[in-house]
Structure formats: structure tokens, C-alpha cells
Design an enzyme around this catalytic site. Structure first.
Site, PDB file in Angstrom:
ATOM      1  N   LYS A  53      56.548  41.574  40.993  1.00 23.33           N
ATOM      2  CA  LYS A  53      56.454  40.185  41.256  1.00 23.33           C
ATOM      3  C   LYS A  53      58.037  39.448  41.122  1.00 23.33           C
ATOM      4  CE  LYS A  53      52.059  39.991  41.008  1.00 23.33           C
ATOM      5  NZ  LYS A  53      50.823  39.334  40.798  1.00 23.33           N
ATOM      6  N   GLN A  97      48.474  37.484  34.852  1.00 21.76           N
ATOM      7  CA  GLN A  97      48.184  38.656  35.937  1.00 21.76           C
ATOM      8  C   GLN A  97      46.377  38.718  34.778  1.00 21.76           C
ATOM      9  OE1 GLN A  97      49.498  40.111  37.737  1.00 21.76           O
ATOM     10  NE2 GLN A  97      48.548  42.276  38.628  1.00 21.76           N
ATOM     11  N   ASP A 120      48.439  31.284  42.032  1.00 20.94           N
ATOM     12  CA  ASP A 120      47.398  32.582  42.178  1.00 20.94           C
ATOM     13  C   ASP A 120      46.324  31.607  42.060  1.00 20.94           C
ATOM     14  OD1 ASP A 120      47.991  34.963  41.896  1.00 20.94           O
ATOM     15  OD2 ASP A 120      47.617  34.820  39.308  1.00 20.94           O
TER      16      ASP A 120
END
Ligand code: GUN
Length: 285
Positions: A53, A97, A120
Site C-alpha cells: 500500500k 491493518q 478503509d
């Protein structure tokens, strides 16, 4: 019928070029989007995801940083780092994450992300907006799947879509997005009585459970569109999807490979959402 291969790698490449152009346009106004990623611990797959990413963000001209905390980091430590990023005006988008180590409550952490930086789409406020059809940050894998379908001109109106897996990251949000496109959606999971019967009728199959070879050619209707979100490493570290690709591609209408299907699209949507976060807070578009 031999399936059309939905080449996520190529589609992602083209999409990222468009994002790169938009980043350059923003930079002429004096703004550079920045993606900050919190990684807790040393899980190999998580490390590899967050590095991809970061690299992808930098490649299109964004700034990106990984805040890497020790596996033993306390919940307070994670929350205080998150707070710092929430308040840091140079940060456009934040991603934590998951999974997180046991001592850190995932729910508490996700609730603490500034919803305006939640690229997200995991904050309850953004989840609520998605399920009430308001514009918001949409989780990246589901968004990437929809972009793949859109790019391939696959009409979802009135189609029977079957999603395998009910996670908050993929199964549930992709079901909502398919429903928004007027598909009739069925979600299968570990307690489903007869998976085969549902799959056999499906026009669209999305599998997101992480069980290599779960869906075979006998499960798939001729011409169905098959989207594989599985990416489980085998004993040689090679990534395997949930779909028995070699046999299913002989009868499906369209299919995503693993790797090179959904994966690159997920990362692209992280970039897309980071750009969106930057534009929103600057009042652009
Ligand atoms: N872990 C597995 N997939 C994801 C994702 O899309 N976002 C985050 N933050 N963690 C993940």
C-alpha cells in the site's frame, strides 16, 4: 465457454494512472495526499500488504508512512498513536491493518479513527452510512470488486449474486454494494446447509473465505461471473484462491485470477479513498 479473464493487474494500472493525474492536479493547488498506516506486530502477510500500500501510494505521488508498533504494544499505545494521526493536519487518510494482537480491542481502535480519515470505511459511522445508502468511504476490497465488474461491463440488474463469507471487510459490504446495483443477493457461510444448491443457480459468485479449491466446476453455472477474493499461501508460498481456477475458467463467463485479480484492485481503492479524503477536507469537488 472459456471465461473472460478479469485482469485486475491491468485494470488497476490504468486506474492508478488516473489517480496519479489527480494527485498532480492537487499538488498544483499545494496539497499532497498522505496515507498513514498503523501496523502492530510482525505478521508476514500484514507486513507485505502494508508495504504494498505504501509503495503504491508513493508511486502515484502521495506521501505514505507506516507506523510500526511492537507485537506487545498496549491498547493505550495504539490509541495514542492513532490520536496523533487523527490530529495531524498533514495526514489525509489512516488505515489500521487488522487483525490486531489480542491485547488490543479492534472495535475500540476502529471506533477511534477520525471518520473523515477512515479510508478503509471500518468506522461505525461510515458503516452506518454505507448501509443507509449515503456517500461514504467504502471498504477497499468490495469497492475494487465493483470496479472490476463495472470495467468489464457486467450488468448486475436483477441478477442472482451469491457471496461466500460474511466478514465485515468483504462479505457483508460487497453484498450491500451488489444490492445497490439491484442484484438479488444471498450470503453463504459456515452454517449454510447446501452451498452447492445456492452456487449452482448463481449468475455472480464472490468467494471470500480463504479455502483453496472451495468452489469447483460442478458448483458453477455455465457463463457465471466468478470473483475470487481468496489468497491463501500454499506450502511453497504461492497464493491460492478459493476457486478451482483451471477447471472453473472452462465454464465461467468471466473469472478473476489469483494473484492478479482482486488484490491489485484493493490497493488501488485504498489510494482512491485517500485521494477522496484529501479532496473532501479541502472542499474540492
Ligand atoms: N486486513 C485484511 N484486509 C484488510 C483491509 O482491507 N484493511 C485493513 N486495515 N486490514 C486488513
Amino acid at each position: 465457454m472459456v471465461a473472460k479473464i478479469l485482469d485486475g493487474k491491468q485494470i488497476a494500472k490504468d486506474y492508478r494512472q488516473g489517480l496519479k493525474d489527480q494527485v498532480e492536479a492537487l499538488q498544483t493547488k499545494g496539497y499532497t495526499p498522505k496515507l498513514s498506516v498503523i501496523l502492530v506486530g510482525n505478521d508476514g502477510a500484514s507486513k507485505s500488504y502494508v508495504n504494498s500500500k505504501k509503495k503504491a501510494a508513493e508511486k502515484i505521488g502521495m506521501i505514505s508512512e507506516i507506523v510500526h508498533l511492537d507485537e506487545s504494544a498496549s491498547e493505550d499505545k495504539v490509541l495514542s498513536e492513532l490520536q496523533r494521526l487523527n490530529e495531524d493536519d498533514s495526514v489525509s487518510g489512516i488505515l489500521v491493518q487488522v487483525p490486531l494482537p489480542d491485547q488490543v480491542s479492534e472495535q475500540k481502535v476502529l471506533e477511534s479513527i477520525n471518520p473523515a480519515k477512515d479510508v478503509d470505511g471500518f468506522h461505525p459511522e461510515n458503516i452506518g452510512k454505507l448501509y443507509s445508502d449515503q456517500q461514504t468511504f467504502v471498504p477497499c476490497t468490495p469497492l475494487g470488486i465493483m470496479e472490476l465488474l463495472n470495467h468489464a461491463d457486467i450488468d448486475l440488474e436483477g441478477k442472482d449474486a451469491v457471496v461466500i463469507g460474511r466478514s465485515h471487510i468483504v462479505g457483508q459490504p460487497v453484498s450491500k454494494l451488489l444490492l445497490q446495483k439491484n442484484a438479488s443477493v444471498t450470503i453463504l457461510h459456515s452454517r449454510t446447509k447446501d452451498m452447492h444448491q445456492h452456487l449452482k443457480n448463481a449468475d455472480i459468485i464472490v468467494s471470500a473465505v480463504g479455502r483453496p479449491g472451495l468452489v469447483t466446476k460442478d458448483d458453477v453455472k455455465e457463463g457465471a461471473v466468478v470473483i475470487d477474493v481468496g489468497n491463501t499461501p500454499d506450502e511453497n508460498g504461492k497464493l491460492k484462491g478459493d476457486i478451482a481456477y483451471d477447471e472453473v475458467k472452462e465454464i465461467a463467463g468471466a473469472i478473476t485470477p489469483v494473484p492478479g485479480g482482486v488484490g491489485p484492485m484493493t490497493i488501488t481503492m485504498v489510494l482512491n479513498n485517500t485521494l477522496m479524503a484529501e479532496k473532501m477536507r479541502r472542499g474540492i469537488e
